[in-house]
Design a protein around this motif. Structure first.
Motif, PDB file in Angstrom:
ATOM      1  N   GLU A 140      64.630  53.140 -47.504  1.00  0.00           N
ATOM      2  CA  GLU A 140      63.227  53.380 -47.156  1.00  0.00           C
ATOM      3  C   GLU A 140      62.653  54.543 -47.959  1.00  0.00           C
ATOM      4  O   GLU A 140      61.502  54.500 -48.400  1.00  0.00           O
ATOM      5  N   LEU A 141      63.468  55.589 -48.152  1.00  0.00           N
ATOM      6  CA  LEU A 141      63.021  56.747 -48.931  1.00  0.00           C
ATOM      7  C   LEU A 141      62.768  56.365 -50.381  1.00  0.00           C
ATOM      8  O   LEU A 141      61.798  56.826 -50.994  1.00  0.00           O
ATOM      9  N   ASN A 142      63.610  55.493 -50.942  1.00  0.00           N
ATOM     10  CA  ASN A 142      63.433  55.060 -52.330  1.00  0.00           C
ATOM     11  C   ASN A 142      62.128  54.298 -52.519  1.00  0.00           C
ATOM     12  O   ASN A 142      61.484  54.388 -53.575  1.00  0.00           O
ATOM     13  N   LYS A 143      61.705  53.554 -51.509  1.00  0.00           N
ATOM     14  CA  LYS A 143      60.435  52.828 -51.583  1.00  0.00           C
ATOM     15  C   LYS A 143      59.260  53.805 -51.626  1.00  0.00           C
ATOM     16  O   LYS A 143      58.259  53.554 -52.303  1.00  0.00           O
ATOM     17  N   ILE A 144      59.397  54.904 -50.891  1.00  0.00           N
ATOM     18  CA  ILE A 144      58.364  55.950 -50.914  1.00  0.00           C
ATOM     19  C   ILE A 144      58.368  56.664 -52.256  1.00  0.00           C
ATOM     20  O   ILE A 144      57.315  56.952 -52.839  1.00  0.00           O
ATOM     21  N   ARG A 145      59.572  56.943 -52.774  1.00  0.00           N
ATOM     22  CA  ARG A 145      59.704  57.697 -54.032  1.00  0.00           C
ATOM     23  C   ARG A 145      59.033  56.997 -55.206  1.00  0.00           C
ATOM     24  O   ARG A 145      58.523  57.649 -56.118  1.00  0.00           O
ATOM     25  N   VAL A 146      59.057  55.657 -55.211  1.00  0.00           N
ATOM     26  CA  VAL A 146      58.435  54.905 -56.302  1.00  0.00           C
ATOM     27  C   VAL A 146      56.942  55.207 -56.387  1.00  0.00           C
ATOM     28  O   VAL A 146      56.338  55.144 -57.460  1.00  0.00           O
ATOM     29  N   LYS A 147      56.344  55.571 -55.256  1.00  0.00           N
ATOM     30  CA  LYS A 147      54.915  55.868 -55.218  1.00  0.00           C
ATOM     31  C   LYS A 147      54.615  57.335 -55.537  1.00  0.00           C
ATOM     32  O   LYS A 147      53.463  57.746 -55.537  1.00  0.00           O
ATOM     33  N   ILE A 148      55.691  58.109 -55.777  1.00  0.00           N
ATOM     34  CA  ILE A 148      55.528  59.544 -56.044  1.00  0.00           C
ATOM     35  C   ILE A 148      56.075  59.877 -57.426  1.00  0.00           C
ATOM     36  O   ILE A 148      57.251  59.662 -57.709  1.00  0.00           O
ATOM     37  N   GLY A 149      55.237  60.392 -58.291  1.00  0.00           N
ATOM     38  CA  GLY A 149      55.687  60.850 -59.605  1.00  0.00           C
ATOM     39  C   GLY A 149      56.039  62.327 -59.552  1.00  0.00           C
ATOM     40  O   GLY A 149      55.353  63.104 -58.884  1.00  0.00           O
ATOM     41  N   PHE A 150      57.099  62.711 -60.246  1.00  0.00           N
ATOM     42  CA  PHE A 150      57.538  64.111 -60.251  1.00  0.00           C
ATOM     43  C   PHE A 150      57.687  64.554 -61.698  1.00  0.00           C
ATOM     44  O   PHE A 150      58.525  64.043 -62.425  1.00  0.00           O
ATOM     45  N   LEU A 151      56.840  65.496 -62.111  1.00  0.00           N
ATOM     46  CA  LEU A 151      56.934  66.030 -63.473  1.00  0.00           C
ATOM     47  C   LEU A 151      57.689  67.351 -63.431  1.00  0.00           C
ATOM     48  O   LEU A 151      57.188  68.354 -62.916  1.00  0.00           O
ATOM     49  N   PHE A 152      58.911  67.349 -63.967  1.00  0.00           N
ATOM     50  CA  PHE A 152      59.741  68.545 -63.988  1.00  0.00           C
ATOM     51  C   PHE A 152      59.264  69.512 -65.068  1.00  0.00           C
ATOM     52  O   PHE A 152      58.577  69.131 -66.015  1.00  0.00           O
TER      53      PHE A 152
END
Length: 259
Positions: free
Chosen positions: A92-104
């Motif tokens: 479920e968390l991975n499905k949310i993560r796809v909608k969140i971009g993270f620029l390091f």
């Protein structure tokens, strides 16, 4: 009277708005006594760019890493798209993560892969339905959106710091996220390149309707990108407001960021 009625209507409208990110009472300690977060509370509304300021080690990056599960908090709630991510299963968390971009900070590119391969690898990992031609088109579009279509066959070692940031952002954008978390997007860049990255953040917001949290020490970036600013101090949100409001804040410590 008219002005008061307008303000009342605005406040009423704000109350009905559901935050796209909401953090309540977030705590995090590393080791025995290195307490970083002591009860952070914040919200990000849909379509908003929230900038978080704070001294080094104040917990800015820790906060956004908790949002995507890179760090597990000791206590608190993190709601994203209306779901408490701390209660979700890995799937479920991975499905949310796809909608969140993270620029390091570094851009976090794979050094052994070309720019094309970096972006295609990310896309194929999450979009198995796409054929090779569709992947190529998506890669080209993502690079075009950050102004680096000509860099498609370069290796990361051939890129400047600013180019690496842009490619990292293109790799984030290729999944069309609804939320983007920027961790020091202009660190290590010259003034002109920093301004270009800040302008790109604004351009992405307007074109792709993203909501963002931007961690930065760069006050020029904060002034250009922030709809609202929060200042972290001693593990909690110490002050909040627009750039102009905080610049005139009565607290000398808060004003020191703007001098």
């Amino acid at each position: 009277m008219i002005k008061e009625e307008k303000n009342t209507q605005t406040k009423s409208k704000d109350k009905k708005q559901t935050p796209i990110i909401e953090i309540k009472d977030l705590h995090k300690t590393f080791g025995k006594d290195n307490t970083i977060l002591k009860g952070v509370n914040l919200t990000v509304n849909k379509g908003e760019d929230l900038v978080i300021l704070g001294r080094s080690g104040s917990g800015k990056s820790v906060t956004i890493k908790c949002i995507v599960g890179l760090i597990e908090p000791d206590q608190g709630e993190i709601s994203v798209f209306g779901e408490n991510v701390l209660n979700l299963s890995k799937e479920e968390l991975n499905k949310i993560r796809v909608k969140i971009g993270f620029l390091f900070q570094s851009g976090a590119l794979y050094d052994s892969m070309s720019v094309r391969e970096n972006l295609a690898f990310t896309l194929r990992a999450h979009r198995r339905d796409l054929n090779d031609e569709e992947v190529e088109n998506e890669v080209a579009d993502a690079l075009e959106s950050v102004g680096l279509a000509d860099a498609i066959d370069k290796m990361p070692s051939e890129l400047s710091g600013g180019m690496r940031k842009r490619i990292g952002l293109a790799r984030t954008l290729i999944l069309k996220p609804e939320i983007i978390l920027y961790d020091e997007p202009t660190t290590g860049l010259d003034t002109i390149t920093s301004k270009e990255i800040s302008e790109l953040i604004l351009d992405i917001k307007h074109k792709q309707k993203t909501s963002s949290i931007i961690i930065t020490h760069d006050m020029a970036c904060a002034k250009m990108t922030a709809d609202r600013i929060m200042v972290l101090k001693d593990g909690v949100i110490h002050a909040e407001g627009t750039y102009e409001e905080l610049e005139k804040n009565e607290d000398e410590w808060v004003r020191s960021f703007f001098e």
